[in-house]
Scaffold this active site. Structure first.
Site, PDB file in Angstrom:
ATOM      1  N   TRP A  88      29.982 -97.862 -40.565  1.00 23.88           N
ATOM      2  CA  TRP A  88      28.849 -98.288 -41.400  1.00 23.88           C
ATOM      3  C   TRP A  88      28.327 -97.130 -42.242  1.00 23.88           C
ATOM      4  O   TRP A  88      27.962 -97.306 -43.402  1.00 23.88           O
ATOM      5  CB  TRP A  88      27.749 -98.878 -40.524  1.00 23.88           C
ATOM      6  CG  TRP A  88      27.971-100.321 -40.191  1.00 23.88           C
ATOM      7  CD1 TRP A  88      29.160-100.998 -40.234  1.00 23.88           C
ATOM      8  CD2 TRP A  88      26.991-101.273 -39.787  1.00 23.88           C
ATOM      9  NE1 TRP A  88      28.970-102.309 -39.870  1.00 23.88           N
ATOM     10  CE2 TRP A  88      27.661-102.504 -39.588  1.00 23.88           C
ATOM     11  CE3 TRP A  88      25.624-101.201 -39.551  1.00 23.88           C
ATOM     12  CZ2 TRP A  88      26.987-103.665 -39.182  1.00 23.88           C
ATOM     13  CZ3 TRP A  88      24.947-102.353 -39.128  1.00 23.88           C
ATOM     14  CH2 TRP A  88      25.619-103.565 -38.954  1.00 23.88           C
ATOM     15  N   LYS A 187      22.878-106.224 -35.603  1.00 19.04           N
ATOM     16  CA  LYS A 187      23.843-107.153 -35.024  1.00 19.04           C
ATOM     17  C   LYS A 187      23.314-107.684 -33.702  1.00 19.04           C
ATOM     18  O   LYS A 187      22.865-106.910 -32.853  1.00 19.04           O
ATOM     19  CB  LYS A 187      25.178-106.455 -34.768  1.00 19.04           C
ATOM     20  CG  LYS A 187      26.229-107.361 -34.103  1.00 19.04           C
ATOM     21  CD  LYS A 187      27.529-106.624 -33.886  1.00 19.04           C
ATOM     22  CE  LYS A 187      27.432-105.607 -32.773  1.00 19.04           C
ATOM     23  NZ  LYS A 187      28.715-104.919 -32.537  1.00 19.04           N
TER      24      LYS A 187
END
Length: 208
Positions: A88, A187
């Protein structure tokens, strides 16, 4: 708020949900850990990530999310919680550009990424927060990302509780450090406490 079902092959049964300036994606586990590992090793996106130099297949998921929701703005300041191995952070540093800043925080070590400032430690501890604040200077955080995952026990209820706990910690961090119009990307897995977490995220958010 709006909910859009993903059409990609990156995750099974996933969707992206926008809550004002807050976004998260959810996934439902449908395979055993061993079966997942076998598929992961042979996964097309794992192979593509290796070929293109991404540290994890999760990089493609973030790119998909950002292409739709435009969270990684040029010049933005980003904090990546649970950043290791750095997939990420790799995407973030490319998209925010030279005038942006990306801070990666994790308990585990992470190999350096050009343009990413890594802080090893628990983001709840004062020493780690002090390091972050010093590096930030007078810049404000525009996006907090959390792809944190606990060590899985294989017991669904236990694992779900651990995942949601990490998500809540990320939310607390975001509320303390985000600028007023900032965004939080996290998430989570569908299951117990999912709806409660959704309501928790709505607290303090206008026009949800």
């Amino acid at each position: 708020w709006s909910s859009d079902v993903c059409s990609s092959d990156l995750e099974d049964n996933c969707s992206i949900v926008n809550l004002s300036k807050t976004a998260f994606y959810r996934m439902k586990r449908t395979r055993t850990s061993k079966a997942w590992m076998r598929e992961h090793v042979n996964d097309a996106y794992v192979q593509l990530a290796k070929k293109e130099g991404w540290r994890s297949r999760a990089a493609f998921k973030l790119m998909e999310i950002d292409d739709k929701d435009k969270l990684l703005k040029r010049g933005e300041v980003v904090v990546d919680l649970g950043a290791t191995p750095g997939g990420w952070s790799q995407v973030a540093v490319k998209r925010v550009g030279d005038n942006g800043m990306v801070f990666a925080l994790d308990l585990l070590e992470m190999d350096p990424i050009h343009g990413v400032q890594f802080i090893q430690g628990d983001f709840r501890e004062d020493d780690v927060l002090h390091q972050l604040e010093e590096k930030l200077g007078d810049r404000q955080v525009g996006l907090v990302m959390s792809d944190m995952a606990p060590n899985m026990s294989g017991v669904p209820l236990v694992d779900q509780a651990r995942v949601m706990h990490l998500a809540e910690l990320g939310l607390e961090f975001s509320r303390a450090h985000l600028k007023p119009d900032g965004a939080f990307l996290v998430k989570v897995f569908q299951g117990t406490d999912y709806d409660s977490f959704l309501r928790l995220m709505q607290i303090g958010r206008a026009h949800v």
